[in-house]
Design a protein around this motif. Sequence first.
Motif, PDB file in Angstrom:
ATOM      1  N   SER A 199       0.850  -1.191   0.000  1.00 52.73           N
ATOM      2  CA  SER A 199       0.000   0.000   0.000  1.00 52.73           C
ATOM      3  C   SER A 199       0.886   1.242   0.000  1.00 52.73           C
ATOM      4  O   SER A 199       2.046   1.184   0.385  1.00 52.73           O
ATOM      5  CB  SER A 199      -0.930   0.010   1.218  1.00 52.73           C
ATOM      6  N   VAL A 200       0.303   2.339  -0.445  1.00 53.27           N
ATOM      7  CA  VAL A 200       0.988   3.628  -0.469  1.00 53.27           C
ATOM      8  C   VAL A 200       0.025   4.658   0.123  1.00 53.27           C
ATOM      9  O   VAL A 200      -1.104   4.799  -0.359  1.00 53.27           O
ATOM     10  CB  VAL A 200       1.388   4.034  -1.902  1.00 53.27           C
ATOM     11  N   GLN A 201       0.463   5.335   1.144  1.00 45.79           N
ATOM     12  CA  GLN A 201      -0.365   6.357   1.775  1.00 45.79           C
ATOM     13  C   GLN A 201      -0.413   7.605   0.898  1.00 45.79           C
ATOM     14  O   GLN A 201       0.621   8.029   0.376  1.00 45.79           O
ATOM     15  CB  GLN A 201       0.196   6.717   3.158  1.00 45.79           C
ATOM     16  N   PRO A 202      -1.592   8.193   0.746  1.00 45.73           N
ATOM     17  CA  PRO A 202      -1.691   9.441  -0.030  1.00 45.73           C
ATOM     18  C   PRO A 202      -0.760  10.509   0.548  1.00 45.73           C
ATOM     19  O   PRO A 202      -0.588  10.610   1.755  1.00 45.73           O
ATOM     20  CB  PRO A 202      -3.157   9.856   0.142  1.00 45.73           C
ATOM     21  N   GLN A 203      -0.146  11.273  -0.328  1.00 46.38           N
ATOM     22  CA  GLN A 203       0.755  12.358   0.027  1.00 46.38           C
ATOM     23  C   GLN A 203       2.036  11.912   0.745  1.00 46.38           C
ATOM     24  O   GLN A 203       2.771  12.745   1.273  1.00 46.38           O
ATOM     25  CB  GLN A 203       0.034  13.424   0.864  1.00 46.38           C
ATOM     26  N   SER A 204       2.296  10.610   0.791  1.00 46.56           N
ATOM     27  CA  SER A 204       3.532  10.108   1.392  1.00 46.56           C
ATOM     28  C   SER A 204       4.692  10.351   0.429  1.00 46.56           C
ATOM     29  O   SER A 204       4.504  10.685  -0.742  1.00 46.56           O
ATOM     30  CB  SER A 204       3.417   8.616   1.699  1.00 46.56           C
ATOM     31  N   ARG A 205       5.924  10.161   0.917  1.00 44.97           N
ATOM     32  CA  ARG A 205       7.096  10.290   0.050  1.00 44.97           C
ATOM     33  C   ARG A 205       7.008   9.310  -1.109  1.00 44.97           C
ATOM     34  O   ARG A 205       7.377   9.642  -2.235  1.00 44.97           O
ATOM     35  CB  ARG A 205       8.375  10.070   0.848  1.00 44.97           C
ATOM     36  N   ALA A 206       6.544   8.107  -0.845  1.00 47.21           N
ATOM     37  CA  ALA A 206       6.413   7.111  -1.916  1.00 47.21           C
ATOM     38  C   ALA A 206       5.379   7.560  -2.946  1.00 47.21           C
ATOM     39  O   ALA A 206       5.612   7.448  -4.155  1.00 47.21           O
ATOM     40  CB  ALA A 206       6.038   5.756  -1.333  1.00 47.21           C
ATOM     41  N   ALA A 207       4.252   8.074  -2.494  1.00 48.08           N
ATOM     42  CA  ALA A 207       3.218   8.545  -3.420  1.00 48.08           C
ATOM     43  C   ALA A 207       3.743   9.692  -4.273  1.00 48.08           C
ATOM     44  O   ALA A 207       3.503   9.739  -5.482  1.00 48.08           O
ATOM     45  CB  ALA A 207       1.976   8.969  -2.646  1.00 48.08           C
ATOM     46  N   LEU A 208       4.468  10.611  -3.651  1.00 47.87           N
ATOM     47  CA  LEU A 208       5.018  11.738  -4.397  1.00 47.87           C
ATOM     48  C   LEU A 208       6.064  11.303  -5.416  1.00 47.87           C
ATOM     49  O   LEU A 208       6.289  11.988  -6.410  1.00 47.87           O
ATOM     50  CB  LEU A 208       5.608  12.764  -3.432  1.00 47.87           C
ATOM     51  N   ALA A 209       6.700  10.142  -5.191  1.00 54.57           N
ATOM     52  CA  ALA A 209       7.681   9.598  -6.140  1.00 54.57           C
ATOM     53  C   ALA A 209       7.016   8.673  -7.162  1.00 54.57           C
ATOM     54  O   ALA A 209       7.702   8.007  -7.929  1.00 54.57           O
ATOM     55  CB  ALA A 209       8.776   8.848  -5.393  1.00 54.57           C
ATOM     56  N   ALA A 210       5.683   8.620  -7.160  1.00 54.84           N
ATOM     57  CA  ALA A 210       4.891   7.828  -8.107  1.00 54.84           C
ATOM     58  C   ALA A 210       5.036   6.320  -7.904  1.00 54.84           C
ATOM     59  O   ALA A 210       4.866   5.543  -8.831  1.00 54.84           O
ATOM     60  CB  ALA A 210       5.208   8.216  -9.542  1.00 54.84           C
ATOM     61  N   ILE A 211       5.360   5.897  -6.688  1.00 52.49           N
ATOM     62  CA  ILE A 211       5.345   4.467  -6.374  1.00 52.49           C
ATOM     63  C   ILE A 211       3.896   4.084  -6.117  1.00 52.49           C
ATOM     64  O   ILE A 211       3.149   4.816  -5.468  1.00 52.49           O
ATOM     65  CB  ILE A 211       6.236   4.165  -5.152  1.00 52.49           C
ATOM     66  N   ARG A 212       3.499   2.927  -6.641  1.00 50.34           N
ATOM     67  CA  ARG A 212       2.111   2.494  -6.540  1.00 50.34           C
ATOM     68  C   ARG A 212       2.007   1.117  -5.897  1.00 50.34           C
ATOM     69  O   ARG A 212       2.948   0.325  -5.928  1.00 50.34           O
ATOM     70  CB  ARG A 212       1.489   2.385  -7.927  1.00 50.34           C
ATOM     71  N   GLU A 213       0.826   0.857  -5.367  1.00 55.08           N
ATOM     72  CA  GLU A 213       0.525  -0.477  -4.851  1.00 55.08           C
ATOM     73  C   GLU A 213       0.758  -1.492  -5.974  1.00 55.08           C
ATOM     74  O   GLU A 213       0.386  -1.250  -7.119  1.00 55.08           O
ATOM     75  CB  GLU A 213      -0.938  -0.524  -4.410  1.00 55.08           C
TER      76      GLU A 213
ATOM     77  N   ALA B 121      15.602   1.593   5.183  1.00 58.04           N
ATOM     78  CA  ALA B 121      16.172   2.622   4.307  1.00 58.04           C
ATOM     79  C   ALA B 121      15.289   3.870   4.302  1.00 58.04           C
ATOM     80  O   ALA B 121      15.793   4.991   4.396  1.00 58.04           O
ATOM     81  CB  ALA B 121      16.343   2.076   2.890  1.00 58.04           C
ATOM     82  N   PHE B 122      13.988   3.680   4.222  1.00 56.31           N
ATOM     83  CA  PHE B 122      13.077   4.818   4.251  1.00 56.31           C
ATOM     84  C   PHE B 122      13.129   5.509   5.609  1.00 56.31           C
ATOM     85  O   PHE B 122      13.174   6.724   5.694  1.00 56.31           O
ATOM     86  CB  PHE B 122      11.644   4.398   3.953  1.00 56.31           C
ATOM     87  N   ALA B 123      13.123   4.735   6.675  1.00 56.28           N
ATOM     88  CA  ALA B 123      13.095   5.298   8.032  1.00 56.28           C
ATOM     89  C   ALA B 123      14.380   6.064   8.354  1.00 56.28           C
ATOM     90  O   ALA B 123      14.344   7.038   9.106  1.00 56.28           O
ATOM     91  CB  ALA B 123      12.873   4.192   9.054  1.00 56.28           C
ATOM     92  N   SER B 124      15.508   5.626   7.804  1.00 56.37           N
ATOM     93  CA  SER B 124      16.787   6.264   8.140  1.00 56.37           C
ATOM     94  C   SER B 124      17.133   7.435   7.228  1.00 56.37           C
ATOM     95  O   SER B 124      18.183   8.050   7.386  1.00 56.37           O
ATOM     96  CB  SER B 124      17.906   5.225   8.092  1.00 56.37           C
ATOM     97  N   LEU B 125      16.257   7.769   6.319  1.00 52.38           N
ATOM     98  CA  LEU B 125      16.516   8.875   5.400  1.00 52.38           C
ATOM     99  C   LEU B 125      16.549  10.189   6.181  1.00 52.38           C
ATOM    100  O   LEU B 125      15.583  10.546   6.848  1.00 52.38           O
ATOM    101  CB  LEU B 125      15.416   8.919   4.336  1.00 52.38           C
ATOM    102  N   PRO B 126      17.681  10.905   6.160  1.00 54.44           N
ATOM    103  CA  PRO B 126      17.788  12.149   6.933  1.00 54.44           C
ATOM    104  C   PRO B 126      16.970  13.275   6.292  1.00 54.44           C
ATOM    105  O   PRO B 126      16.703  13.234   5.087  1.00 54.44           O
ATOM    106  CB  PRO B 126      19.278  12.461   6.888  1.00 54.44           C
TER     107      PRO B 126
END
Length: 65
Positions: free
Chosen positions: A3-17, A38-43
């Motif tokens: 799943s991809v949460q709306p307005q998340s970093r993944a959604a903004l990068a066009a990653i899809r379910e 990797a996502f959690a440790s992104l500064p």
Amino acid sequence: VLSVQPQSRAALAAIREGDVVTVVDGQSAPTPAQTMRAFASLPPGGSLLVAITRGDEHRVVVIKK
């Protein structure tokens, strides 16, 4: 990707379910735990290259924090 949460970093990068993450932060075939770390440790202000497969299409996207 389950799943991809709306307005998340993944959604903004066009990653899809349904996308398959094939490389994250230089790690080939990452496990779900490696991907989450990797996502959690992104500064703040950092970026992360992520390769995904969607059907027969391959893409590289940038996740920015």
